[in-house]
Design a protein around this motif. Structure first.
Motif, PDB file in Angstrom:
ATOM      1  N   LYS A 182       0.841  -1.202   0.000  1.00 56.02           N
ATOM      2  CA  LYS A 182       0.000   0.000   0.000  1.00 56.02           C
ATOM      3  C   LYS A 182       0.878   1.255   0.000  1.00 56.02           C
ATOM      4  N   LYS A 183       1.889   1.192   0.861  1.00 54.48           N
ATOM      5  CA  LYS A 183       2.785   2.336   0.987  1.00 54.48           C
ATOM      6  C   LYS A 183       3.497   2.625  -0.332  1.00 54.48           C
ATOM      7  N   LEU A 184       3.980   1.566  -0.924  1.00 53.24           N
ATOM      8  CA  LEU A 184       4.694   1.725  -2.187  1.00 53.24           C
ATOM      9  C   LEU A 184       3.775   2.284  -3.269  1.00 53.24           C
ATOM     10  N   ALA A 185       2.608   1.707  -3.390  1.00 55.84           N
ATOM     11  CA  ALA A 185       1.668   2.174  -4.408  1.00 55.84           C
ATOM     12  C   ALA A 185       1.385   3.657  -4.217  1.00 55.84           C
ATOM     13  N   SER A 186       1.205   4.042  -2.983  1.00 50.44           N
ATOM     14  CA  SER A 186       0.943   5.447  -2.683  1.00 50.44           C
ATOM     15  C   SER A 186       2.094   6.325  -3.146  1.00 50.44           C
ATOM     16  N   SER A 187       3.313   5.870  -2.896  1.00 56.80           N
ATOM     17  CA  SER A 187       4.476   6.691  -3.245  1.00 56.80           C
ATOM     18  C   SER A 187       4.653   6.810  -4.753  1.00 56.80           C
ATOM     19  N   LEU A 188       4.054   5.898  -5.503  1.00 59.17           N
ATOM     20  CA  LEU A 188       4.191   5.930  -6.956  1.00 59.17           C
ATOM     21  C   LEU A 188       2.998   6.621  -7.616  1.00 59.17           C
ATOM     22  N   SER A 189       2.139   7.178  -6.785  1.00 60.96           N
ATOM     23  CA  SER A 189       0.906   7.753  -7.301  1.00 60.96           C
ATOM     24  C   SER A 189       0.868   9.257  -7.083  1.00 60.96           C
ATOM     25  N   LYS A 190       0.350   9.944  -8.073  1.00 65.98           N
ATOM     26  CA  LYS A 190       0.231  11.396  -7.932  1.00 65.98           C
ATOM     27  C   LYS A 190      -0.678  11.756  -6.763  1.00 65.98           C
ATOM     28  N   LYS A 191      -1.695  10.948  -6.591  1.00 68.76           N
ATOM     29  CA  LYS A 191      -2.660  11.254  -5.541  1.00 68.76           C
ATOM     30  C   LYS A 191      -3.111   9.956  -4.881  1.00 68.76           C
ATOM     31  N   THR A 192      -3.231   9.979  -3.567  1.00 68.01           N
ATOM     32  CA  THR A 192      -3.626   8.777  -2.841  1.00 68.01           C
ATOM     33  C   THR A 192      -4.948   8.994  -2.116  1.00 68.01           C
ATOM     34  N   TYR A 193      -5.849   8.041  -2.300  1.00 66.74           N
ATOM     35  CA  TYR A 193      -7.119   8.082  -1.582  1.00 66.74           C
ATOM     36  C   TYR A 193      -7.222   6.867  -0.679  1.00 66.74           C
ATOM     37  N   VAL A 194      -7.584   7.107   0.552  1.00 71.25           N
ATOM     38  CA  VAL A 194      -7.881   5.993   1.454  1.00 71.25           C
ATOM     39  C   VAL A 194      -9.393   5.905   1.595  1.00 71.25           C
ATOM     40  N   VAL A 195      -9.925   4.735   1.341  1.00 68.96           N
ATOM     41  CA  VAL A 195     -11.364   4.528   1.418  1.00 68.96           C
ATOM     42  C   VAL A 195     -11.678   3.763   2.693  1.00 68.96           C
ATOM     43  N   ALA A 196     -12.402   4.378   3.601  1.00 69.88           N
ATOM     44  CA  ALA A 196     -12.677   3.720   4.890  1.00 69.88           C
ATOM     45  C   ALA A 196     -14.015   4.168   5.434  1.00 69.88           C
ATOM     46  N   ASP A 197     -14.818   3.237   5.848  1.00 73.08           N
ATOM     47  CA  ASP A 197     -16.084   3.641   6.451  1.00 73.08           C
ATOM     48  C   ASP A 197     -15.858   4.078   7.900  1.00 73.08           C
ATOM     49  N   HIS A 198     -16.870   4.679   8.499  1.00 73.55           N
ATOM     50  CA  HIS A 198     -16.699   5.320   9.809  1.00 73.55           C
ATOM     51  C   HIS A 198     -16.297   4.321  10.902  1.00 73.55           C
ATOM     52  N   SER A 199     -16.595   3.033  10.687  1.00 73.60           N
ATOM     53  CA  SER A 199     -16.259   2.056  11.724  1.00 73.60           C
ATOM     54  C   SER A 199     -14.753   1.920  11.921  1.00 73.60           C
ATOM     55  N   LYS A 200     -13.989   2.417  10.972  1.00 72.51           N
ATOM     56  CA  LYS A 200     -12.525   2.321  11.074  1.00 72.51           C
ATOM     57  C   LYS A 200     -11.914   3.482  11.859  1.00 72.51           C
ATOM     58  N   HIS A 201     -12.777   4.429  12.217  1.00 77.05           N
ATOM     59  CA  HIS A 201     -12.283   5.612  12.930  1.00 77.05           C
ATOM     60  C   HIS A 201     -11.730   5.225  14.298  1.00 77.05           C
ATOM     61  N   GLU A 202     -10.593   5.790  14.625  1.00 75.29           N
ATOM     62  CA  GLU A 202      -9.944   5.594  15.928  1.00 75.29           C
ATOM     63  C   GLU A 202      -9.394   4.181  16.112  1.00 75.29           C
ATOM     64  N   LYS A 203      -9.570   3.330  15.132  1.00 77.82           N
ATOM     65  CA  LYS A 203      -8.986   1.999  15.242  1.00 77.82           C
ATOM     66  C   LYS A 203      -7.506   2.044  14.863  1.00 77.82           C
ATOM     67  N   VAL A 204      -6.725   1.249  15.564  1.00 77.17           N
ATOM     68  CA  VAL A 204      -5.288   1.192  15.286  1.00 77.17           C
ATOM     69  C   VAL A 204      -4.874  -0.262  15.142  1.00 77.17           C
TER      70      VAL A 204
END
Lengths: 250, 250
Positions: B191-213
């Motif tokens: 994921k990290k690599l793909a992001s670094s090779l991309s002009k723009k990165t979008y993370v898609v996450a529903d609200h249930s992922k909020h505050e989760k680590v």
DNA sequence: TCAGAATCAATCATAATCAATCAAGAACAG
DNA sequence: CTGTTCTTGATTGATTATGATTGATTCTGA
């Protein structure tokens, strides 16, 4: 009428007649010309057919090479026997390249419980390999939708970073003078590369491929061991002057 | 009429006719259109059928791949909405990286008819991408059977040879201080690599992922645009101090 | 080469279908 | 009996499919 039903109808009509005029589809479905045009555009995007001026036709690739489903049902019993035979050459600890294709697919059940690593460019293989718990690396590349194989420069690059103990290739034809051939140049170059990176190369082909010649050369006969089921005795003798042939005894 | 009875009735009708219009079901059951729509939505979530515009059809894939799809039934409606929202950021001609995962999977139907190229490491995606006629490159790599994703050094090497206009990532959690995280280090590095090779990165996450680590850090909040559905207002404000957040309006 | 005919892609307005929301009633538990 | 949850049907505005029309392109036959 639902969009899906129309699409099915169009494809069925095409399956019967090979080519079809737009007006015929309009008459058959009762939908407007505009709608049919949109249908054809969509189906073409899905590579289900090819548009031509005035109508549509089955994409020529479809008609030349039978679809993967058809192919895999034909001679299924033979293929299974041959595949089992081919799998018997695999030893514990081997790293093998398993080519895309219906015959190599049938080898997978016989790899169960063997401690091996498989590299493949066949998308149809992965579920099965996974099911049998075989460590599997997939090559990258462009998805060639019809044969469900990965091809292209990315695939080449992927394959290049492996070394194999054995590689198992499917072919479309084998011939004493013309060697091993297959219709698609893209797939041919991958087969060729995999072979060159492998200590030993096996070509798995049933007797129906004998004397057949396709568009693209893969290898000379000498460069691989041919695994085949029953073959006329003269043919066998002739082939054995050029290469090693292992015949599955029946 | 009980809900179960209706469901059975619908499935029986489908078994006979392969496809069916909503209006036909309404007539047959006497229930309202709204109710039938809800039935169809539910049955689709159970993979018993497939909805199409105007009705429903038997999903032939029903029998083939039960293993991988199961996880995605949770929050399916939310995910679909969010995925549609995410897909709206894709422009004609884009080359995008589509991460493995159930949310990004739902984006695929909305890529139809767009002239784009997709690179993905998600095995579950390929059938769907293929169905919609989207040019697709698969990364190579080791098949991680549980998530049906490709991982490992080969995947890294594959991804490295591409450049993306946009990349769409799924994550396991996002947190104001700890950024985007996921349990698997292997997947994280891709994921990290793909992001670094991309002009723009979008993370898609529903609200249930909020505050989760989770165990492994992927990116800082700042490094991507967060696409999310309804979020408490304070949470939103707090996040917006660090990064761009696009909320799917409800 | 030319002209007429057929076919095409693009656009538009209309109709059908959709997801989302709301309120009324049924089922249920305390 | 009261309050809660669940199901249902009606309504809303948004989305999507459709058919007719346009002018452009391609084919055909002279």
């Amino acid at each position: 009428m639902l969009t899906n039903e129309r699409h099915d109808m169009i494809l069925n009509l095409l399956a019967e007649k090979q080519t079809i005029k737009i007006q015929d589809i309009v008459d058959a479905t009762g939908s407007s010309e505009s709608t049919i045009r949109r249908d054809l555009t969509e189906l073409e995007n899905q590579h289900k057919l090819e548009r031509v001026f005035g109508g549509a036709t089955l994409s020529d690739r479809n008609s030349v090479e039978p679809s993967i489903v058809d192919k895999s049902t034909k001679n299924l019993q033979e293929k299974k026997r041959l595949a089992k035979f081919a799998a018997s050459f695999i030893k514990e600890g081997d790293c093998i390249f398993l080519d895309a294709g219906s015959t190599t697919f049938q080898m997978i059940p016989h790899l169960k419980d063997k401690d091996i690593v498989v590299v493949t460019n066949g998308l149809t293989h992965i579920d099965s390999l996974n099911e049998y718990g075989i460590t599997t690396y997939l090559t990258g590349g462009l998805i060639k939708s019809r044969t469900a194989a990965l091809v292209g420069s990315q695939t080449i690059q992927s394959v290049q970073s492996y070394r194999f103990d054995k590689c198992f290739l499917g072919v479309n034809g084998f011939h004493e003078n013309y060697g091993y051939t297959t219709p698609d140049p893209e797939e041919a170059s991958i087969k060729k590369l995999a072979s060159s990176l492998s200590k030993k190369t096996y070509v798995v082909a049933d007797h129906s491929k004998h004397e057949k010649v396709s568009f693209t050369k893969i290898l000379d006969l000498e460069e691989a061991v041919l695994l085949v089921d029953n073959l006329p005795l003269e043919a066998l003798k002739s082939l054995e002057q050029k290469t090693t042939v292992k015949v599955e005894i029946t």
